[in-house]
Design a protein around this motif. Structure first.
Motif, PDB file in Angstrom:
ATOM      1  N   CYS A   1      -6.682  -0.588   9.542  1.00  0.00           N
ATOM      2  CA  CYS A   1      -6.833  -1.609   8.381  1.00  0.00           C
ATOM      3  C   CYS A   1      -7.428  -3.125   8.949  1.00  0.00           C
ATOM      4  CB  CYS A   1      -5.343  -1.810   7.575  1.00  0.00           C
ATOM      5  SG  CYS A   1      -5.665  -2.609   6.243  1.00  0.00           S
TER       6      CYS A   1
ATOM      7  N   CYS B   1      -2.634   2.412   7.123  1.00  0.00           N
ATOM      8  CA  CYS B   1      -3.911   2.925   7.794  1.00  0.00           C
ATOM      9  C   CYS B   1      -3.975   2.119   9.074  1.00  0.00           C
ATOM     10  CB  CYS B   1      -5.322   2.926   6.994  1.00  0.00           C
ATOM     11  SG  CYS B   1      -5.258   3.645   5.271  1.00  0.00           S
TER      12      CYS B   1
ATOM     13  N   CYS C   1       0.871  -1.082  -0.119  1.00  0.00           N
ATOM     14  CA  CYS C   1       0.128  -0.076   0.023  1.00  0.00           C
ATOM     15  C   CYS C   1       0.997   1.332   0.010  1.00  0.00           C
ATOM     16  CB  CYS C   1      -0.926   0.046   1.380  1.00  0.00           C
ATOM     17  SG  CYS C   1      -2.321  -1.237   1.335  1.00  0.00           S
TER      18      CYS C   1
ATOM     19  N   VAL D   1       0.081   3.699   1.938  1.00  0.00           N
ATOM     20  CA  VAL D   1      -0.061   4.432   3.061  1.00  0.00           C
ATOM     21  C   VAL D   1      -0.478   3.276   4.159  1.00  0.00           C
ATOM     22  CG1 VAL D   1      -2.704   4.812   2.864  1.00  0.00           C
ATOM     23  CG2 VAL D   1      -1.564   6.161   4.378  1.00  0.00           C
TER      24      VAL D   1
HETATM   25  S1  SF4 Z   1      -7.150   0.470   4.267  1.00  0.00           S
HETATM   26 FE1  SF4 Z   1      -5.402  -1.137   4.658  1.00  0.00          FE
HETATM   27  S2  SF4 Z   1      -5.418  -2.013   2.344  1.00  0.00           S
HETATM   28 FE2  SF4 Z   1      -6.505   0.073   2.396  1.00  0.00          FE
HETATM   29  S3  SF4 Z   1      -4.990   1.537   1.692  1.00  0.00           S
HETATM   30 FE3  SF4 Z   1      -5.176   1.362   4.038  1.00  0.00          FE
HETATM   31  S4  SF4 Z   1      -3.602   0.032   4.812  1.00  0.00           S
HETATM   32 FE4  SF4 Z   1      -3.805  -0.334   2.468  1.00  0.00          FE
END
Ligand code: SF4
Length: 295
Positions: A76, A73, A69, A71
């Motif tokens: 997640c 998050c 990815c 980023v």
């Molecule tokens: S939510 Fe999870 S899968 Fe989606 S961009 Fe963020 S880290 Fe990546």
């Protein structure tokens, strides 16, 4: 911690409560053990046919295209997904594609991850080309946060690649707060729309980020200004390490109610929860009535 510079530039310097910062900043609270929060909150492990191909919903299959990815998050739901054990090479993809080809009941493939647009154009073109060769596939869906967090990835060449197939192609982006949609993201989304790709947004309801009706209204309006319709507002998947983002079901339902009063219907996202083992997202009100799980 991983944050593109452009996304960081949208934060307010010096504000520890900035809603974009909150989404990416590791906090000590992630280390707390909280009842009900697990490493596989949506049952990905049991839906995995092996080789990163997940079957949860009728007629659809989800392919983990990459573990990468742009980023990280903090909330997640796949933050503990065993990407490394998948093996992400050509062999693994070949087996996953063979499984799709064997099952004429699959009409739609969802490219997910990670973020599938982290693949470079050549690898993406090869993957889409191989999907193209499977006659029973009709739709291609791409789940990506890159138009928001790394808009420069949405080049004209990428748009042509995504639009130049026989598939009905849908791009589902992920934005949680209107501040994420700066000028660069808006331009990227317009490029996708300009290529005749349908673009929808899904958000996660996050404490300290978007748990206010004014913020959610502003998000819906900003999305529409960028040519995107709100699709889902997800109640948080209870993944280990993200409990500090949880909004209670009662508050979530109240927010959903207020949104319905404040926005035209086409800007109101469906407030849903994913329950492991159930073949569709469930409206949150129904899930609460079912007693599935309470946050
Ligand atoms: S939510 Fe999870 S899968 Fe989606 S961009 Fe963020 S880290 Fe990546």
């Amino acid at each position: 911690m991983l944050v593109p510079r452009g996304f960081a530039a949208l934060m307010t310097p010096g504000d520890p409560c900035d809603p974009l910062l909150r989404q990416v900043l590791p906090l000590r609270a992630e280390r707390l053990t909280v009842a009900g929060f697990s490493r596989d909150p949506v049952g990905d492990t049991s839906a995995d046919l092996g080789h990163g191909l997940l079957r949860k919903y009728a007629g659809r299959a989800l392919l983990i295209a990459t573990g990468g990815c742009a980023v990280h998050c903090r909330y997640c739901f796949r933050r503990h997904f065993p990407y490394a054990s998948l093996g992400l090479g050509a062999d693994r993809t070949a087996v996953a594609l063979a499984l799709i080809a064997e099952d004429p009941g699959i009409s739609e493939v969802i490219l997910s991850g990670g973020d599938p647009l982290m693949l470079d154009d050549d690898r993406l073109e090869e993957l889409i080309g191989r999907l193209h060769a499977i006659p029973h596939l009709k739709r291609l869906r791409i789940h990506t946060r890159l138009p928001v967090v790394l808009p420069s990835r949405i080049t004209g060449a990428l748009c042509r690649l995504l639009a130049g197939t026989r598939f009905a192609t849908l791009v589902v982006i992920h934005a949680n707060h209107p501040h994420e949609l700066g000028t660069q993201a808006e331009n990227a989304l317009r490029r996708l729309r300009g290529a005749d790709l349908a673009v929808l947004n899904q958000s996660v309801l996050l404490r300290g980020v978007n748990d206010a009706v004014d913020t959610l209204c502003a998000l819906g309006e900003r999305l529409f200004a960028c040519g995107v319709l709100p699709y889902y507002l997800h109640q948080l998947d209870p993944v280990e390490g993200a409990a500090h983002f949880a909004v209670s079901d009662a508050q979530a339902l109240q927010l959903g109610e207020e949104l319905r009063h404040r926005l035209p219907g086409y800007l109101v996202p469906r407030l849903v929860r994913e329950v492991p083992g159930i073949g569709s997202k469930i409206p949150l009100a129904e899930s609460v009535r079912n007693g599935d799980r309470f946050l």
